[in-house]
Design an enzyme around this catalytic site. Sequence first.
Site, short mmCIF file in Angstrom:
data_model
loop_
_atom_site.label_atom_id
_atom_site.label_comp_id
_atom_site.label_asym_id
_atom_site.label_seq_id
_atom_site.Cartn_x
_atom_site.Cartn_y
_atom_site.Cartn_z
CE1 TYR A 55 40.54 49.29 27.96
CE2 TYR A 55 39.08 49.54 29.99
CZ TYR A 55 40.60 49.10 29.38
OH TYR A 55 41.44 48.85 30.37
CG HIS A 105 45.15 48.98 33.78
ND1 HIS A 105 43.90 49.44 34.16
CD2 HIS A 105 44.55 48.26 32.41
CE1 HIS A 105 42.82 48.95 33.57
NE2 HIS A 105 43.29 48.33 32.46
CG HIS A 149 44.85 46.26 28.58
ND1 HIS A 149 44.52 45.01 29.46
CD2 HIS A 149 43.89 46.98 29.09
CE1 HIS A 149 43.50 45.24 30.14
NE2 HIS A 149 43.06 46.28 29.90
NE ARG A 181 42.31 46.40 37.08
CZ ARG A 181 43.38 46.13 36.03
NH1 ARG A 181 42.85 45.72 34.94
NH2 ARG A 181 44.35 46.24 36.19
CE1 TYR A 240 38.21 48.95 34.15
CE2 TYR A 240 39.73 50.40 33.13
CZ TYR A 240 39.33 49.17 33.40
OH TYR A 240 39.77 48.03 32.83
#
Lengths: 220, 510
Positions: free
Chosen positions: A103, A156, A158, A153, A142
Amino acid sequence: MTVRRKYSRRAITKQLGSIAGGAALFGPAVAGALAKTPSQTEGPFYPPAPLAETDVDLTLLDGHTERAAGDTILVRGRVTDLAGKPLANARVDIWQANHWGRYAHPRDRNPAPLDPNFQGIGIAYTDADGYYGFRTIRPAPYPLSAMGDSGMRPRHIHFKVAHEDAGKVTTQMYFEGDPLIADDVVMRGTPQELRHLLITSAVEDPETGLPLHRFDIALG
Amino acid sequence: MTRVFDRTDSSVVVVIGSGAGGGTVANELAQRGIDVVCLEAGKRLTLADVVNDPPTMDERMGWHDERDGKPVWLCKTVGGTTMRWSGVSPRFEKHETQALSTYDGLEDTSLIDWPLRFEELEHYYDLAEDKMGVSGTHGTPASAENNNYKVLKAGAQQIGYSRITSGRMSINSVSRHGRPSCRQIGFCNSGCAIGAKWSTLYTEIPAAEKTGHFELRSECMVLAINHDKAGRISGVVYRDASGTMHEQKGRAVCVAGNVVETTRILLNSATSKYPTGLANSSDQVGRNYMRHMFGFALAIMPKPVNFHRGARQSGLVYDEQDHNPKRGFAGGYLFETLSLDPLNVAAFVGGWGPGTSQYNDSYTHLAGLFLVGEDPPQADNRIRLHPDRKDHNGLPVPVLDYTDHANTTAMREHGVTRARAIYESLGAVEFWGGEGPPIGCHNLGVARMSANPEDGVTNGWGQTHDIDNLFVSDGSVIPTSGAANPTLTIVALAIRQADYIAGQMKKRNL
């Protein structure tokens, strides 16, 4: 990274928001009682203000000639109430990790590269028939180790969806066939029978040939 | 025959690292029919990539990630430091594995005895020497005697030493197991261009691949190890060459990243369940870091030696390996032949001026040796993670705290004095001896085996005291350094660990 053909921004926005495209591919929205979209944690990585660019094409930043690294996908869906009534002018925020699972957020301590060409966030408002649409890339899984936890995770995206009358939901969209979903620490908090509502499969978008993920949201 | 395992296949053993420890334990497990995924940060070179030029090979296979503290001479390549090592393969002596009992009373140390029977280790030394083709064992002849060795041998005999050999090198003295014998090319530390020197790149790794139970994933940098809710290891997180992060599930994990990376991986895997890192309830991970007593000697001899010709190291003198407190220090050391290139001659003799130029002007007449000896463990000699600094990978920078023990300094002085006597007995014109620039290539400790869980990180099989399906499989488990170059012992312990893991799996304990 190769320099790719630059698309017309307006054309993409129009195409992504296309009502006809959505209806033709998925058929009309089913009227009647719908299951409310389950909520999931917002997580720590909503991009910090000020947001530089938030349009619906996350793969191309203003003034850049290179697109974001990774596999481009389309994400499109309809926001309705629990009766299946389309909700116009709902705000849809999406944010996600890049092609390498990172991110663009100072709190993300994962040792993966940042992508200077990836927008990371997009904001759309649904049209009169409740449709929204984004062009983005398929995010990578990640590890949680950098956050002091164990496990990975799954891929995905958000979502934060809000409508003036129908309320709001914060949740996450997943990719069918991802083996990491079964063990996911976030997915474990969602009842088994509701998980399928957050897992999307892809069809080929006839206009662009890109994988198109349909993700409908029911607010209530 | 190379298998490809699914990342969700939790039946595999994940081995981190493909060097002396990781490459060996991976192959030994595969030979026993156990499925293995081996993750290696470096690239897979071939012998065609090996050129006789140290700077080029350092670029191709050296580990250049940022460190804070003393340099460490490691490799990021398939085969790890077995690509770079010189091949010297002496055994530990029994008393060196009982350091606490033998050197009792040595102050400011954290000595312990090894939690295994030396007689059992000897059995695995036999297996390791056979595997590695150690010269002078298993019916193979000693290594060819080059001039540097002949000088060392003659001088050592002059001053009364007798335990002198040109053997105990993991460089084929005769062609064996499909690999040729040494052609005396030199440049052993650039990788051996003909594959005469043992390296896992062209022995253990292809042998494992032939079993159909092994997959090597090169250019996969491990970031952390995951555990399940119960605290058992569930998988390994790594980043592939493209930068994407993955998790390989597994039933057990063997960590063999060489001491710096092994420490970093264990500490960087801290979670709310293991807040100080994996297998670190004793606070011993990263501690008791040892590098051996190193010393160097160069002499200008009256006649040409041409010590650059032939294997870089090719013989040793054992006479000072015994524990003899009358010398003023505990433990012992070895003399080993060593040749240096002109650049290193300047680096060792030091500085500018007549001294340095005289040595390189006399390059053809140089003889040289390397002193390697016991380095007692100290709890504050340690590897830890920098609290803030991240390297270009985004990983916390390892910090290396290391100071010589007074015992080490005294031993080096003794060794340099004896080395001077060796060369002066043959009429050396000039002699230089000392510590030389720091070269940390015998990295030991940091996750040591201990009988008592409070004193170390693993039991006698390299199985961590805290987590039964987490193993350490490199030099990190070695509790005390002895005087012997460590690779042979790392390989012997890795074979032994594979026997143990296979046995535990059979009993369904793993």
